[in-house]
Motif scaffolding. Structure first.
Motif, PDB file in Angstrom:
ATOM      1  N   PRO A  76     -18.957  36.509 -25.643  1.00  0.00           N
ATOM      2  CA  PRO A  76     -19.988  36.520 -24.599  1.00  0.00           C
ATOM      3  C   PRO A  76     -19.523  37.189 -23.309  1.00  0.00           C
ATOM      4  N   MET A  77     -18.254  36.988 -22.947  1.00  0.00           N
ATOM      5  CA  MET A  77     -17.727  37.618 -21.743  1.00  0.00           C
ATOM      6  C   MET A  77     -17.770  39.134 -21.855  1.00  0.00           C
ATOM      7  N   LEU A  80     -21.422  40.390 -21.735  1.00  0.00           N
ATOM      8  CA  LEU A  80     -21.917  40.366 -20.354  1.00  0.00           C
ATOM      9  C   LEU A  80     -21.299  41.489 -19.523  1.00  0.00           C
ATOM     10  N   ALA A  83     -22.979  44.699 -20.493  1.00  0.00           N
ATOM     11  CA  ALA A  83     -24.328  44.718 -19.921  1.00  0.00           C
ATOM     12  C   ALA A  83     -24.290  44.982 -18.423  1.00  0.00           C
ATOM     13  N   ALA A  84     -23.293  44.405 -17.730  1.00  0.00           N
ATOM     14  CA  ALA A  84     -23.169  44.619 -16.288  1.00  0.00           C
ATOM     15  C   ALA A  84     -22.892  46.081 -15.973  1.00  0.00           C
ATOM     16  N   THR A  91     -28.726  42.715 -15.539  1.00  0.00           N
ATOM     17  CA  THR A  91     -27.661  41.736 -15.754  1.00  0.00           C
ATOM     18  C   THR A  91     -27.383  40.901 -14.509  1.00  0.00           C
ATOM     19  N   LEU A  94     -29.149  37.600 -14.429  1.00  0.00           N
ATOM     20  CA  LEU A  94     -28.629  36.759 -15.507  1.00  0.00           C
ATOM     21  C   LEU A  94     -27.287  36.140 -15.110  1.00  0.00           C
ATOM     22  N   LEU A  95     -26.394  36.938 -14.548  1.00  0.00           N
ATOM     23  CA  LEU A  95     -25.105  36.419 -14.092  1.00  0.00           C
ATOM     24  C   LEU A  95     -25.285  35.406 -12.970  1.00  0.00           C
ATOM     25  N   LEU A  98     -26.481  32.186 -14.654  1.00  0.00           N
ATOM     26  CA  LEU A  98     -25.401  31.527 -15.395  1.00  0.00           C
ATOM     27  C   LEU A  98     -24.386  30.893 -14.444  1.00  0.00           C
ATOM     28  N   SER A  99     -24.048  31.606 -13.387  1.00  0.00           N
ATOM     29  CA  SER A  99     -23.087  31.077 -12.417  1.00  0.00           C
ATOM     30  C   SER A  99     -23.653  29.865 -11.697  1.00  0.00           C
ATOM     31  N   LEU A 134     -16.940  34.087 -16.640  1.00  0.00           N
ATOM     32  CA  LEU A 134     -18.020  34.566 -15.774  1.00  0.00           C
ATOM     33  C   LEU A 134     -17.526  35.552 -14.723  1.00  0.00           C
ATOM     34  N   PRO A 137     -17.204  39.605 -16.019  1.00  0.00           N
ATOM     35  CA  PRO A 137     -18.455  40.378 -15.936  1.00  0.00           C
ATOM     36  C   PRO A 137     -18.921  40.594 -14.498  1.00  0.00           C
TER      37      PRO A 137
END
Length: 210
Positions: A76-77, A80, A83-84, A91, A94-95, A98-99, A134, A137
């Motif tokens: 996943p890292m 992400l 995607a970033a 992204t 989304l980040l 999530l954060s 996290l 990304p």
């Protein structure tokens, strides 16, 4: 000297050396150099931390379980991070979500430290690993959106550690080691964003036109 202090000193020295060795007078070029340095420091730290965490997981629990645990956060890292880089506009929220959810979970767990200690005992330093998963990304996003990524990294580096210390809800040493480099990388992004923003002020534009 403990590991977080060593990491902090090393990261600060690298950033400081790049800032002073950058001979470009244009603030935009200096900002770009600072952004690349922050991303590089975070990238090297992520690789080293990933090797350490994977080695630990492959020893305990070891075997296929250890491999699955490692892949559960590494894949996943990396997705992400990709995607970033390719889709920063999509992204970024989304980040941010999530954060925010991760920090909210840290606050919630701080009210039940016994449950967190039991969970960490069974699953390892999940909060420290989440910070790294996290932050990398976010550091990649910083090459496209420096200010937003800077605030994300500062939040990821400071808030979970602060919540854990205040709530006495978990192990601090591993979390401090995982938090110090993202915090420094975030500060470097914020400084670079300020440099780049300052270079576009009307005063600088008139000077460039003259």
């Amino acid at each position: 000297m403990n590991i977080p202090v060593i990491l902090a000193v090393s990261a600060i020295l690298v950033v400081a050396v790049v800032v002073f060795m950058t001979r470009e007078k244009d603030p935009r070029h200096r900002a770009a150099a600072l952004q690349r340095t922050g991303a590089s420091v975070m990238g090297v730290f992520t690789v080293l931390a990933g090797i350490f965490i994977a080695g630990y997981a492959l020893q305990d629990p070891g075997g296929s379980n250890g491999l699955l645990i490692t892949l559960a956060w590494v894949l996943p890292m990396l997705i992400l991070a990709a995607a970033a880089w390719f889709w920063p506009a999509a992204t970024a929220p989304l980040l941010l979500a999530l954060s925010s959810a991760f920090i909210a979970a840290c606050i919630w767990l701080a009210f039940d430290p016994a449950a967190l200690r039991s969970f960490v005992s069974d699953n390892g330093p999940v909060i420290a690993v989440s910070v790294i998963a996290l932050s990398f990304p976010a550091a990649v996003l910083g090459l496209k959106r420096a200010a937003l990524a800077g605030w994300l990294l500062v939040a990821l580096g400071a808030l979970p550690l602060l919540i854990t210390v205040i709530g006495r809800s978990g192990p601090v040493a591993s979390l401090a080691a995982a938090s110090v480099v993202p915090l420094i990388a975030g500060i470097s992004y914020l400084v670079s964003a300020r440099m780049a923003g300052g270079s576009t002020t009307p005063g600088h534009q008139r000077a460039a036109a003259a």
